[in-house]
Design an enzyme around this catalytic site. Structure first.
Site, PDB file in Angstrom:
ATOM      1  N   THR A  87       0.583  -1.418   0.050  1.00  0.00           N
ATOM      2  CA  THR A  87      -0.179   0.039   0.095  1.00  0.00           C
ATOM      3  C   THR A  87       0.991   0.976   0.038  1.00  0.00           C
ATOM      4  O   THR A  87       0.508   2.205  -0.466  1.00  0.00           O
ATOM      5  CB  THR A  87      -0.974   0.015   1.473  1.00  0.00           C
ATOM      6  OG1 THR A  87      -1.870  -0.996   1.163  1.00  0.00           O
ATOM      7  CG2 THR A  87      -1.855   1.182   1.126  1.00  0.00           C
ATOM      8  N   ILE A 146      -5.084  -6.686   8.516  1.00  0.00           N
ATOM      9  CA  ILE A 146      -4.021  -5.695   7.906  1.00  0.00           C
ATOM     10  C   ILE A 146      -4.904  -5.109   6.709  1.00  0.00           C
ATOM     11  O   ILE A 146      -4.989  -5.439   5.577  1.00  0.00           O
ATOM     12  CB  ILE A 146      -2.781  -6.281   7.282  1.00  0.00           C
ATOM     13  CG1 ILE A 146      -2.094  -6.938   8.792  1.00  0.00           C
ATOM     14  CG2 ILE A 146      -1.694  -5.133   6.932  1.00  0.00           C
ATOM     15  CD1 ILE A 146      -0.681  -7.385   8.087  1.00  0.00           C
ATOM     16  N   LYS A 169      -0.799 -13.096   6.398  1.00  0.00           N
ATOM     17  CA  LYS A 169      -1.978 -12.138   5.967  1.00  0.00           C
ATOM     18  C   LYS A 169      -2.665 -12.883   4.939  1.00  0.00           C
ATOM     19  O   LYS A 169      -2.004 -13.016   3.886  1.00  0.00           O
ATOM     20  CB  LYS A 169      -1.113 -10.704   5.593  1.00  0.00           C
ATOM     21  CG  LYS A 169      -2.063  -9.633   4.942  1.00  0.00           C
ATOM     22  CD  LYS A 169      -1.405  -8.653   4.315  1.00  0.00           C
ATOM     23  CE  LYS A 169      -2.656  -7.741   3.605  1.00  0.00           C
ATOM     24  NZ  LYS A 169      -2.038  -6.209   3.072  1.00  0.00           N
ATOM     25  N   TYR A 187       2.715 -12.890   3.465  1.00  0.00           N
ATOM     26  CA  TYR A 187       1.400 -12.307   2.791  1.00  0.00           C
ATOM     27  C   TYR A 187       1.227 -13.433   1.566  1.00  0.00           C
ATOM     28  O   TYR A 187       1.811 -13.491   0.589  1.00  0.00           O
ATOM     29  CB  TYR A 187       2.066 -11.156   2.357  1.00  0.00           C
ATOM     30  CG  TYR A 187       0.865 -10.107   1.821  1.00  0.00           C
ATOM     31  CD1 TYR A 187      -0.583 -10.331   1.701  1.00  0.00           C
ATOM     32  CD2 TYR A 187       1.353  -9.030   1.170  1.00  0.00           C
ATOM     33  CE1 TYR A 187      -1.400  -9.548   1.163  1.00  0.00           C
ATOM     34  CE2 TYR A 187       0.526  -8.090   0.556  1.00  0.00           C
ATOM     35  CZ  TYR A 187      -0.796  -8.386   0.524  1.00  0.00           C
ATOM     36  OH  TYR A 187      -1.895  -7.550  -0.083  1.00  0.00           O
TER      37      TYR A 187
END
Length: 292
Positions: free
Chosen positions: A46, A200, A158, A130
């Site tokens: 992000t 998250i 995640k 992730y």
């Protein structure tokens, strides 16, 4: 170490000259913690890390490290290589690294597990894996994720599978000894209902406190409140992700006066005004709705 609650993966704001707006970044970090976020993520996807210079990355990390040190908040840092992980060894504030499943090469489940196992063995900090197959091109089954849960040094996941599928159900039916944090913003409520420990969530730049309340409601077993709030937050997240992340989020933050520009760096392009307007309408509707 147990990772629970809401973690906000911070955007990187830019000023009108194109430089990183460090004051705005600090304000975003402080506000997220003020509004109840458990911790922060620096240099996650992000934050557009691939478009930042090495000096800019260190400046971003320095700001977020200082905030987390002063606030005694957990800090997770995006790091995907042995070299980038080693650079975290001198940063006492770093709780864990957010490490994406290897992308593009599609090494297969065994290769992905072996790669992450090696990184975990050599890393000075624990890893949060992730898993986001619709971006990496590498799918990991529930069985593969369970193997990762057994790896020393891997403490979290995640989970962003792109929805709820059979492997999602299998994974949550018998939770491994691993903190599972939802990473698909639109689907965070059903993931929490299944047993996720938190999330998250880039969408949580906006209405942070509502996402905190959603997590708390599911963990407290307040199903009615969680269902209602989860549905409304799902619509907000869908609007915020109508274009590539974090373009719409930046447009909304700029419209709210929280960052100096809505700018992103190539290869991203700024969100279309219609997408920004739709997201603002969704956010305003959420905030105008009385709490259950």
């Amino acid at each position: 170490m147990t990772l629970t609650g809401l973690y906000v993966p911070l955007i990187t704001p830019f000023d009108r000259s194109g430089a990183v707006a460090l004051d705005a970044l600090e304000a975003l970090a402080q506000q997220a913690l003020d509004d109840g976020a458990r911790g922060l993520v620096a240099l996650g996807t992000t934050g557009e890390p691939s478009s930042l210079s090495a000096d800019e990355q260190q400046a971003v990390l320095g700001v977020v490290r200082r905030v987390c040190r002063e606030r005694r908040a957990p800090l997770v840092v995006g790091a995907n290589t042995a070299a980038s992980l080693q650079m975290l060894c001198s940063h006492a504030e770093v709780t864990a690294a957010l490490t994406v499943v290897p992308s593009f090469v599609r090494p297969g489940e065994a290769g992905a597990v072996a790669h992450l196992t090696r990184l975990a063995a050599d890393s000075p900090v624990p890893l949060v894996v992730y898993d986001i197959p619709y971006r990496t091109g590498q799918y990991l089954s529930a069985a593969a994720l369970r193997r990762l849960a057994e790896v020393p040094g891997i403490v979290g996941l995640k989970y962003a599978a792109g929805g709820i599928n059979a492997d999602t159900v299998e994974l949550f039916a018998d939770l491994p000894d691993l903190a599972i944090l939802g990473g698909d913003d639109t689907f965070i409520s059903p993931l929490l209902a299944l047993g996720a420990h938190g999330g998250i969530l880039a969408s949580a730049h906006i209405a942070t406190g509502e996402f905190v309340r959603l997590i708390d409601a599911w963990h407290a077993g307040d199903v009615a409140a969680a269902r209602d709030l989860g549905g409304r937050l799902g619509r907000v997240s869908a609007a915020l992700f109508a274009e590539p992340n974090p373009t719409v989020i930046k447009a909304v933050l700029h419209a709210q006066g929280r960052i100096p520009t809505p700018d992103v760096r190539l290869p991203l392009l700024a969100a279309h005004p219609d997408s920004a307007s739709a997201a603002l309408t969704a956010v305003e509707g959420l905030l105008a709705t009385p709490r259950a």
